[in-house]
Motif scaffolding. Structure first.
Motif, mmCIF file in Angstrom:
data_model
loop_
_atom_site.group_PDB
_atom_site.id
_atom_site.type_symbol
_atom_site.label_atom_id
_atom_site.label_comp_id
_atom_site.label_asym_id
_atom_site.label_seq_id
_atom_site.Cartn_x
_atom_site.Cartn_y
_atom_site.Cartn_z
ATOM 1 N N HIS A 1 83.574 49.462 -1.765
ATOM 2 C CA HIS A 1 83.621 48.803 -0.459
ATOM 3 C C HIS A 1 84.352 49.716 0.509
ATOM 4 O O HIS A 1 84.774 50.811 0.139
ATOM 5 C CB HIS A 1 84.273 47.419 -0.546
ATOM 6 C CG HIS A 1 85.622 47.386 -1.200
ATOM 7 N ND1 HIS A 1 86.729 47.996 -0.637
ATOM 8 C CD2 HIS A 1 86.048 46.826 -2.351
ATOM 9 C CE1 HIS A 1 87.767 47.789 -1.427
ATOM 10 N NE2 HIS A 1 87.385 47.091 -2.469
ATOM 11 N N SER A 2 84.493 49.278 1.727
ATOM 12 C CA SER A 2 85.172 50.103 2.737
ATOM 13 C C SER A 2 86.538 49.487 3.052
ATOM 14 O O SER A 2 86.913 48.452 2.493
ATOM 15 C CB SER A 2 84.332 50.164 4.021
ATOM 16 O OG SER A 2 84.459 48.935 4.693
ATOM 17 N N THR A 3 87.248 50.109 3.983
ATOM 18 C CA THR A 3 88.547 49.545 4.362
ATOM 19 C C THR A 3 88.387 48.251 5.175
ATOM 20 O O THR A 3 89.345 47.500 5.314
ATOM 21 C CB THR A 3 89.406 50.571 5.141
ATOM 22 O OG1 THR A 3 88.600 51.182 6.137
ATOM 23 C CG2 THR A 3 89.971 51.628 4.211
ATOM 24 N N ASP A 4 87.182 47.983 5.704
ATOM 25 C CA ASP A 4 86.943 46.667 6.333
ATOM 26 C C ASP A 4 87.194 45.578 5.285
ATOM 27 O O ASP A 4 87.851 44.563 5.563
ATOM 28 C CB ASP A 4 85.482 46.519 6.794
ATOM 29 C CG ASP A 4 85.146 47.403 7.970
ATOM 30 O OD1 ASP A 4 86.077 47.852 8.663
ATOM 31 O OD2 ASP A 4 83.945 47.659 8.189
ATOM 32 N N ALA A 5 86.642 45.800 4.092
ATOM 33 C CA ALA A 5 86.820 44.808 3.015
ATOM 34 C C ALA A 5 88.283 44.740 2.598
ATOM 35 O O ALA A 5 88.817 43.648 2.364
ATOM 36 C CB ALA A 5 85.932 45.163 1.825
#
Ligand code: UTP
Length: 225
Positions: free
Chosen positions: A117-121
């Motif tokens: 996942h990304s840092t948004d998650a």
């Protein structure tokens, strides 16, 4: 309020200099007098460069993600240095550590956690984990548009959307290392299940963080179903 702020790496490192780190650190220090702050920093171009180098070495996607995570942590470290004494001077590697470090009463700054996942998650999971009142995601665009504003003159900014509609919109978007487009669906799942008040706004103007915290109409707000 307890607030999680995600700052895209593409904002902090559009140019390889310290200006945005300095500006954000001033604003965050100021806001921390009134609010409890957790900041999640993205990877930006350096992460994408490293990921493409490691992909050319035939690394698998998870290994590419690992390299991306290292870069986000390096960016987090830069922001820690800019914040100095106002921040807890270690980058948490997981949510438990973030919670533990927050008992210091200082600003917490972290990057990624694990692959896929990304840092948004990361920011959405962290918001759940620490029971944040608000999630503010500062990105390189003004918010969600009805269509690509670079291609269509009649594209309109969506000021409010439910998490379910946002999930529908994002369905089918690319999810490989270094390629999360507008927003990560894992993040939206978290926002949906926790009814988390979320604002996605343009981070090129660091003052937008203050506006988003003050509830001014800015960017795209993810609203309850
Ligand atoms: P970012 O969160 O910065 O991804 O993490 P992004 O959305 O592609 O980039 P910008 O900053 O918004 O432009 C960089 C990369 O690090 C890996 C992913 O490969 C991601 O694309 N990453 C990051 C993880 O695998 N897990 C994490 O928890 C964080």
């Amino acid at each position: 309020m307890k607030i999680v702020v995600a700052i895209g790496g593409s904002i902090l490192l559009k140019e390889y200099d310290s200006k945005k780190f300095q500006k954000y650190s001033e604003i965050l220090k100021d806001l921390s007098k009134e609010h409890e702050l957790f900041v999640v920093v993205g990877g930006g171009k350096p992460a994408r460069d490293y990921i493409s180098a490691v992909r050319n070495l035939n690394a698998g996607e998870a290994q590419c993600d690992d390299i991306g995570i290292e870069v986000t942590r390096l960016n987090a470290k830069l922001l820690l240095i800019a914040l100095g004494d106002s921040a807890y001077q270690r980058v948490p590697h997981n949510f438990q550590e973030a919670l533990e470090f927050s008992s210091s009463g200082k600003i917490i700054v972290m990057g990624g956690t694990e692959p896929a996942h990304s840092t948004d998650a990361v920011s959405a999971i962290l918001a759940e984990y620490v029971h944040a009142d608000k999630l503010i995601n500062l990105t390189s665009v003004d918010g969600l548009y009805t269509k690509d504003p670079n291609k269509f003159d009649d594209a309109e900014l969506v000021s409010e959307i439910t998490a379910s509609d946002l999930l529908d919109f994002l369905n089918g978007k690319d999810m490989k290392a270094g390629t999360y487009e507008f927003f990560d669906t894992t993040a939206v799942q978290m926002i949906k299940r926790s009814n988390l008040e979320t604002v996605i706004a343009n981070g090129y103007e660091p003052e937008n963080l203050i506006k988003a915290i003050n509830g001014e109409s800015i960017g795209t707000k993810v609203i309850n179903e």
